[in-house]
Design a protein around this motif. Structure first.
Motif, PDB file in Angstrom:
ATOM      1  N   SER A 154      12.197 -16.946  12.568  1.00 53.29           N
ATOM      2  CA  SER A 154      11.483 -15.750  13.013  1.00 53.29           C
ATOM      3  C   SER A 154      11.677 -14.611  12.021  1.00 53.29           C
ATOM      4  N   GLU A 155      12.896 -14.436  11.550  1.00 56.47           N
ATOM      5  CA  GLU A 155      13.182 -13.396  10.553  1.00 56.47           C
ATOM      6  C   GLU A 155      12.439 -13.668   9.251  1.00 56.47           C
ATOM      7  N   ARG A 156      12.330 -14.942   8.867  1.00 59.01           N
ATOM      8  CA  ARG A 156      11.628 -15.307   7.632  1.00 59.01           C
ATOM      9  C   ARG A 156      10.140 -14.957   7.723  1.00 59.01           C
ATOM     10  N   VAL A 157       9.536 -15.210   8.877  1.00 57.93           N
ATOM     11  CA  VAL A 157       8.119 -14.862   9.068  1.00 57.93           C
ATOM     12  C   VAL A 157       7.939 -13.350   8.950  1.00 57.93           C
ATOM     13  N   GLY A 158       8.840 -12.604   9.578  1.00 57.98           N
ATOM     14  CA  GLY A 158       8.774 -11.151   9.483  1.00 57.98           C
ATOM     15  C   GLY A 158       8.921 -10.667   8.052  1.00 57.98           C
ATOM     16  N   GLU A 159       9.824 -11.286   7.323  1.00 57.96           N
ATOM     17  CA  GLU A 159      10.030 -10.928   5.914  1.00 57.96           C
ATOM     18  C   GLU A 159       8.774 -11.201   5.091  1.00 57.96           C
ATOM     19  N   LEU A 160       8.126 -12.333   5.342  1.00 57.05           N
ATOM     20  CA  LEU A 160       6.893 -12.663   4.619  1.00 57.05           C
ATOM     21  C   LEU A 160       5.785 -11.658   4.917  1.00 57.05           C
ATOM     22  N   VAL A 161       5.670 -11.262   6.178  1.00 58.84           N
ATOM     23  CA  VAL A 161       4.644 -10.284   6.547  1.00 58.84           C
ATOM     24  C   VAL A 161       4.918  -8.952   5.851  1.00 58.84           C
ATOM     25  N   ALA A 162       6.182  -8.538   5.845  1.00 59.73           N
ATOM     26  CA  ALA A 162       6.540  -7.277   5.191  1.00 59.73           C
ATOM     27  C   ALA A 162       6.268  -7.345   3.683  1.00 59.73           C
ATOM     28  N   ARG A 163       6.618  -8.469   3.058  1.00 59.50           N
ATOM     29  CA  ARG A 163       6.366  -8.636   1.614  1.00 59.50           C
ATOM     30  C   ARG A 163       4.871  -8.599   1.323  1.00 59.50           C
ATOM     31  N   LEU A 164       4.080  -9.234   2.184  1.00 60.03           N
ATOM     32  CA  LEU A 164       2.631  -9.232   2.000  1.00 60.03           C
ATOM     33  C   LEU A 164       2.089  -7.815   2.076  1.00 60.03           C
ATOM     34  N   ARG A 165       2.559  -7.064   3.048  1.00 57.92           N
ATOM     35  CA  ARG A 165       2.087  -5.679   3.207  1.00 57.92           C
ATOM     36  C   ARG A 165       2.438  -4.838   1.991  1.00 57.92           C
ATOM     37  N   VAL A 166       3.666  -4.970   1.509  1.00 55.19           N
ATOM     38  CA  VAL A 166       4.102  -4.210   0.336  1.00 55.19           C
ATOM     39  C   VAL A 166       3.324  -4.662  -0.901  1.00 55.19           C
ATOM     40  N   ALA A 167       3.117  -5.979  -1.039  1.00 61.29           N
ATOM     41  CA  ALA A 167       2.379  -6.496  -2.190  1.00 61.29           C
ATOM     42  C   ALA A 167       0.944  -5.973  -2.221  1.00 61.29           C
ATOM     43  N   ARG A 168       0.382  -5.784  -1.071  1.00 64.86           N
ATOM     44  CA  ARG A 168      -0.983  -5.261  -0.990  1.00 64.86           C
ATOM     45  C   ARG A 168      -1.026  -3.740  -0.937  1.00 64.86           C
ATOM     46  N   GLN A 169       0.135  -3.106  -1.026  1.00 68.71           N
ATOM     47  CA  GLN A 169       0.287  -1.655  -1.088  1.00 68.71           C
ATOM     48  C   GLN A 169      -0.361  -0.960   0.117  1.00 68.71           C
ATOM     49  N   ILE A 170      -0.020  -1.443   1.299  1.00 70.74           N
ATOM     50  CA  ILE A 170      -0.517  -0.861   2.543  1.00 70.74           C
ATOM     51  C   ILE A 170       0.671  -0.294   3.298  1.00 70.74           C
ATOM     52  N   LYS A 171       0.530   0.918   3.784  1.00 69.15           N
ATOM     53  CA  LYS A 171       1.593   1.524   4.582  1.00 69.15           C
ATOM     54  C   LYS A 171       1.674   0.831   5.931  1.00 69.15           C
ATOM     55  N   GLN A 172       2.885   0.764   6.462  1.00 69.87           N
ATOM     56  CA  GLN A 172       3.101   0.107   7.741  1.00 69.87           C
ATOM     57  C   GLN A 172       2.274   0.764   8.853  1.00 69.87           C
ATOM     58  N   ALA A 173       2.240   2.079   8.868  1.00 69.47           N
ATOM     59  CA  ALA A 173       1.478   2.801   9.892  1.00 69.47           C
ATOM     60  C   ALA A 173      -0.011   2.494   9.781  1.00 69.47           C
ATOM     61  N   ALA A 198       2.259 -13.462  -5.358  1.00 65.85           N
ATOM     62  CA  ALA A 198       2.669 -14.064  -6.634  1.00 65.85           C
ATOM     63  C   ALA A 198       2.902 -12.984  -7.686  1.00 65.85           C
ATOM     64  N   TYR A 199       2.029 -11.995  -7.730  1.00 58.97           N
ATOM     65  CA  TYR A 199       2.185 -10.897  -8.685  1.00 58.97           C
ATOM     66  C   TYR A 199       3.456 -10.108  -8.396  1.00 58.97           C
ATOM     67  N   GLN A 200       3.697  -9.829  -7.115  1.00 55.45           N
ATOM     68  CA  GLN A 200       4.906  -9.084  -6.754  1.00 55.45           C
ATOM     69  C   GLN A 200       6.167  -9.862  -7.128  1.00 55.45           C
ATOM     70  N   GLN A 201       6.148 -11.161  -6.923  1.00 55.83           N
ATOM     71  CA  GLN A 201       7.319 -11.970  -7.266  1.00 55.83           C
ATOM     72  C   GLN A 201       7.580 -11.938  -8.771  1.00 55.83           C
ATOM     73  N   ARG A 202       6.534 -11.983  -9.579  1.00 54.74           N
ATOM     74  CA  ARG A 202       6.717 -11.892 -11.038  1.00 54.74           C
ATOM     75  C   ARG A 202       7.292 -10.538 -11.428  1.00 54.74           C
ATOM     76  N   GLN A 203       6.835  -9.474 -10.760  1.00 53.70           N
ATOM     77  CA  GLN A 203       7.354  -8.135 -11.050  1.00 53.70           C
ATOM     78  C   GLN A 203       8.834  -8.031 -10.686  1.00 53.70           C
ATOM     79  N   GLU A 204       9.220  -8.641  -9.582  1.00 58.01           N
ATOM     80  CA  GLU A 204      10.612  -8.588  -9.146  1.00 58.01           C
ATOM     81  C   GLU A 204      11.530  -9.366 -10.075  1.00 58.01           C
ATOM     82  N   GLN A 205      11.010 -10.379 -10.735  1.00 61.11           N
ATOM     83  CA  GLN A 205      11.829 -11.205 -11.612  1.00 61.11           C
ATOM     84  C   GLN A 205      12.116 -10.532 -12.945  1.00 61.11           C
ATOM     85  N   ARG A 206      11.329  -9.552 -13.305  1.00 55.83           N
ATOM     86  CA  ARG A 206      11.544  -8.860 -14.571  1.00 55.83           C
ATOM     87  C   ARG A 206      12.750  -7.948 -14.459  1.00 55.83           C
ATOM     88  N   GLN A 207      13.656  -8.100 -15.392  1.00 57.00           N
ATOM     89  CA  GLN A 207      14.842  -7.255 -15.426  1.00 57.00           C
ATOM     90  C   GLN A 207      15.143  -6.915 -16.880  1.00 57.00           C
TER      91      GLN A 207
END
Length: 113
Positions: A17-36, A89-98
């Motif tokens: 259940s937590e993993r599904v929530g995490e995926l939804v949150a990541r999707l929202r952030v990746a698409r640059q949409i505010k939670q509200a 996928a784009y967000q994951q590539r951005q997170e991997q850059r250090q």
């Protein structure tokens, strides 16, 4: 009597259940949409959106589906779980850059064979 669903679920189901929530949150952030904004589009309260993203197992499946559709119209739960969205996928590539820092003299000495 109100029962907290997360306390009733076995550990494995709770983590799913937590993993599904995490995926939804990541999707929202990746698409640059505010939670509200996503909550308004889905016809939900901001608290419900928060509970979805936290992986609260007490949230109705219909609310979850509406929230995902508000973030990514036409996306199914299967697509969400397989993480096929290009924004993810784009967000994951951005997170991997250090940035790589230079080694100190002591660290270089440790690596010297």
């Amino acid at each position: 009597m109100k029962v907290k669903q997360s306390s009733v679920l076995p550990y494995r189901q709770s983590t799913e259940s937590e993993r599904v929530g995490e995926l939804v949150a990541r999707l929202r952030v990746a698409r640059q949409i505010k939670q509200a904004d996503a909550a308004i589009r889905a016809g939900l309260s901001r608290n419900s959106a928060y509970r979805i993203e936290r992986g609260d197992p007490g949230v109705a499946i219909g609310q979850l589906i509406r929230y995902v559709d508000a973030i990514a119209p036409g996306m199914s739960l299967t697509q969400l779980l397989t993480e096929t969205d290009p924004a993810l996928a784009y967000q994951q590539r951005q997170e991997q850059r250090q940035r790589v820092r230079s080694l100190t003299a002591e660290e270089m000495e440790e690596l010297n064979f």
